[in-house]
Scaffold this motif. Structure first.
Motif, PDB file in Angstrom:
ATOM      1  N   GLU A 152       0.912  -1.177   0.040  1.00 58.60           N
ATOM      2  CA  GLU A 152      -0.013  -0.052  -0.198  1.00 58.60           C
ATOM      3  C   GLU A 152       0.882   1.227  -0.007  1.00 58.60           C
ATOM      4  O   GLU A 152       2.106   1.148   0.535  1.00 58.60           O
ATOM      5  CB  GLU A 152      -1.128  -0.018   1.079  1.00 58.60           C
ATOM      6  CG  GLU A 152      -0.530   0.070   2.593  1.00 58.60           C
ATOM      7  CD  GLU A 152      -0.318   1.126   3.064  1.00 58.60           C
ATOM      8  OE1 GLU A 152      -1.024   2.537   2.467  1.00 58.60           O
ATOM      9  OE2 GLU A 152       0.052   1.604   4.217  1.00 58.60           O
ATOM     10  N   PRO A 153       0.495   2.313  -0.574  1.00 59.66           N
ATOM     11  CA  PRO A 153       1.135   3.472  -0.928  1.00 59.66           C
ATOM     12  C   PRO A 153       1.941   4.247   0.238  1.00 59.66           C
ATOM     13  O   PRO A 153       2.749   4.974   0.271  1.00 59.66           O
ATOM     14  CB  PRO A 153       0.092   4.565  -1.415  1.00 59.66           C
ATOM     15  CG  PRO A 153      -0.927   3.748  -2.063  1.00 59.66           C
ATOM     16  CD  PRO A 153      -1.017   2.348  -1.191  1.00 59.66           C
ATOM     17  N   GLY A 154       1.188   3.987   1.469  1.00 57.21           N
ATOM     18  CA  GLY A 154       1.834   4.236   2.784  1.00 57.21           C
ATOM     19  C   GLY A 154       3.006   3.606   3.356  1.00 57.21           C
ATOM     20  O   GLY A 154       3.943   4.159   4.236  1.00 57.21           O
ATOM     21  N   ARG A 155       3.496   2.681   2.783  1.00 52.76           N
ATOM     22  CA  ARG A 155       4.628   1.722   3.148  1.00 52.76           C
ATOM     23  C   ARG A 155       5.804   2.418   2.399  1.00 52.76           C
ATOM     24  O   ARG A 155       6.034   2.572   1.536  1.00 52.76           O
ATOM     25  CB  ARG A 155       4.258   0.414   2.858  1.00 52.76           C
ATOM     26  CG  ARG A 155       3.222  -0.401   3.340  1.00 52.76           C
ATOM     27  CD  ARG A 155       3.516  -0.733   4.612  1.00 52.76           C
ATOM     28  NE  ARG A 155       2.521  -1.895   5.134  1.00 52.76           N
ATOM     29  CZ  ARG A 155       2.546  -2.482   6.337  1.00 52.76           C
ATOM     30  NH1 ARG A 155       3.168  -1.976   7.336  1.00 52.76           N
ATOM     31  NH2 ARG A 155       1.548  -3.329   6.553  1.00 52.76           N
ATOM     32  N   HIS A 156       6.866   2.407   3.349  1.00 55.96           N
ATOM     33  CA  HIS A 156       8.306   2.783   2.804  1.00 55.96           C
ATOM     34  C   HIS A 156       9.288   2.052   3.653  1.00 55.96           C
ATOM     35  O   HIS A 156       9.543   2.555   4.729  1.00 55.96           O
ATOM     36  CB  HIS A 156       8.310   4.422   3.226  1.00 55.96           C
ATOM     37  CG  HIS A 156       7.118   5.292   2.754  1.00 55.96           C
ATOM     38  ND1 HIS A 156       7.079   5.519   1.254  1.00 55.96           N
ATOM     39  CD2 HIS A 156       6.185   6.053   3.375  1.00 55.96           C
ATOM     40  CE1 HIS A 156       5.941   6.327   0.809  1.00 55.96           C
ATOM     41  NE2 HIS A 156       5.588   6.563   2.090  1.00 55.96           N
ATOM     42  N   PHE A 157       9.719   1.149   2.969  1.00 56.59           N
ATOM     43  CA  PHE A 157      10.975   0.296   3.414  1.00 56.59           C
ATOM     44  C   PHE A 157      11.578  -0.188   2.379  1.00 56.59           C
ATOM     45  O   PHE A 157      11.087  -0.136   1.079  1.00 56.59           O
ATOM     46  CB  PHE A 157      10.452  -0.481   4.501  1.00 56.59           C
ATOM     47  CG  PHE A 157       9.193  -1.688   3.677  1.00 56.59           C
ATOM     48  CD1 PHE A 157       9.842  -2.807   3.276  1.00 56.59           C
ATOM     49  CD2 PHE A 157       7.840  -1.215   4.066  1.00 56.59           C
ATOM     50  CE1 PHE A 157       8.584  -3.443   2.702  1.00 56.59           C
ATOM     51  CE2 PHE A 157       6.954  -2.089   3.589  1.00 56.59           C
ATOM     52  CZ  PHE A 157       7.439  -3.124   2.669  1.00 56.59           C
ATOM     53  N   PRO A 158      12.784  -0.783   2.598  1.00 56.77           N
ATOM     54  CA  PRO A 158      13.781  -1.208   1.552  1.00 56.77           C
ATOM     55  C   PRO A 158      13.046  -2.554   0.792  1.00 56.77           C
ATOM     56  O   PRO A 158      12.380  -3.340   1.545  1.00 56.77           O
ATOM     57  CB  PRO A 158      14.952  -1.623   2.164  1.00 56.77           C
ATOM     58  CG  PRO A 158      15.063  -0.838   3.317  1.00 56.77           C
ATOM     59  CD  PRO A 158      13.542  -0.697   3.693  1.00 56.77           C
ATOM     60  N   GLY A 159      12.849  -2.415  -0.609  1.00 60.61           N
ATOM     61  CA  GLY A 159      12.390  -3.258  -1.302  1.00 60.61           C
ATOM     62  C   GLY A 159      10.828  -3.412  -1.716  1.00 60.61           C
ATOM     63  O   GLY A 159      10.421  -4.003  -2.621  1.00 60.61           O
ATOM     64  N   VAL A 160      10.267  -2.291  -1.050  1.00 62.91           N
ATOM     65  CA  VAL A 160       8.620  -2.063  -1.322  1.00 62.91           C
ATOM     66  C   VAL A 160       8.363  -1.605  -2.789  1.00 62.91           C
ATOM     67  O   VAL A 160       7.553  -2.046  -3.395  1.00 62.91           O
ATOM     68  CB  VAL A 160       8.023  -1.341  -0.320  1.00 62.91           C
ATOM     69  CG1 VAL A 160       8.312   0.170  -0.603  1.00 62.91           C
ATOM     70  CG2 VAL A 160       6.355  -1.625  -0.266  1.00 62.91           C
ATOM     71  N   ASP A 161       9.250  -0.721  -3.252  1.00 52.11           N
ATOM     72  CA  ASP A 161       9.083  -0.344  -4.601  1.00 52.11           C
ATOM     73  C   ASP A 161       9.270  -1.223  -5.455  1.00 52.11           C
ATOM     74  O   ASP A 161       8.599  -1.417  -6.488  1.00 52.11           O
ATOM     75  CB  ASP A 161       9.924   0.738  -4.982  1.00 52.11           C
ATOM     76  CG  ASP A 161       9.699   2.190  -4.048  1.00 52.11           C
ATOM     77  OD1 ASP A 161       8.418   2.246  -3.793  1.00 52.11           O
ATOM     78  OD2 ASP A 161      10.473   3.054  -3.664  1.00 52.11           O
TER      79      ASP A 161
END
Length: 188
Positions: A130-139
């Protein structure tokens, strides 16, 4: 149940931050359902209710796990896992949702399970990307989700397992079983 009613029920049980996360999971789940041919209404409801029990007291969740004969080994692992099966139980009991597919998608959104249904996969992945997630690998997983649901899911499960291992935290066996099942199905 209509979206507005479901969101009103859920909002009472979540922090503002977790409610925003839930809205992001809902939009991601609907998008994935459209793309991969799942029931959009079921994806919407499962996403809205996926964290329903997230902030319940640990004692209450422990009691539900014990009384409902959920896998007792859950109690040996991080309590972050508990809200998924207890949430499915409480959503049925308190919100009156009885659709097994929706309840299972809620139940397995943290650990996964072998032979995940399409809806299980969508809710697990929507929660991860989901767009609010920000951590290495999520993109990377977000990009993969646009191309192949299973490939994205494998990467999400792998990233989660590696995250836990790097922190010397135990990995719930169902997560390993999920990963193995996805890999073995991919080879077929």
């Amino acid at each position: 149940m209509k979206r507005e009613e479901a969101l009103t029920i859920v909002k009472l049980h979540l922090t503002d931050h977790r409610y925003q996360h839930t809205l992001g999971v809902m939009e991601s789940a609907i998008s994935l359902a459209k793309q991969y041919g799942a029931d959009e209404k079921k994806a919407e409801l499962a996403a809205i209710f996926h964290d329903y029990a997230k902030f319940r007291p640990k004692d209450e969740m422990r009691e539900i796990i014990e009384e409902q004969n959920f896998p007792q080994d859950l109690l040996q692992y991080n309590s972050e896992l508990w809200h998924a099966p207890t949430g499915a139980f409480l959503v049925e009991k308190e919100a009156g949702i009885t659709d097994k597919e929706i309840l299972d998608a809620i139940r397995y959104h943290t650990s996964g399970r072998p032979a995940m249904t399409l809806l299980d996969k969508i809710i697990y992945l929507a929660d991860y990307i989901e767009p609010g997630r920000h951590f290495p690998g999520v993109d990377e997983v977000r990009a993969m989700a646009k191309q192949n649901l299973d490939t994205a899911l494998i990467q999400a499960v792998k990233n989660t397992i590696l995250f836990l291992m790097k922190r010397n935290q135990p990995v719930y066996p169902a997560s390993f079983q999920t990963y193995n099942d996805l890999i073995m199905r991919q080879e077929d």
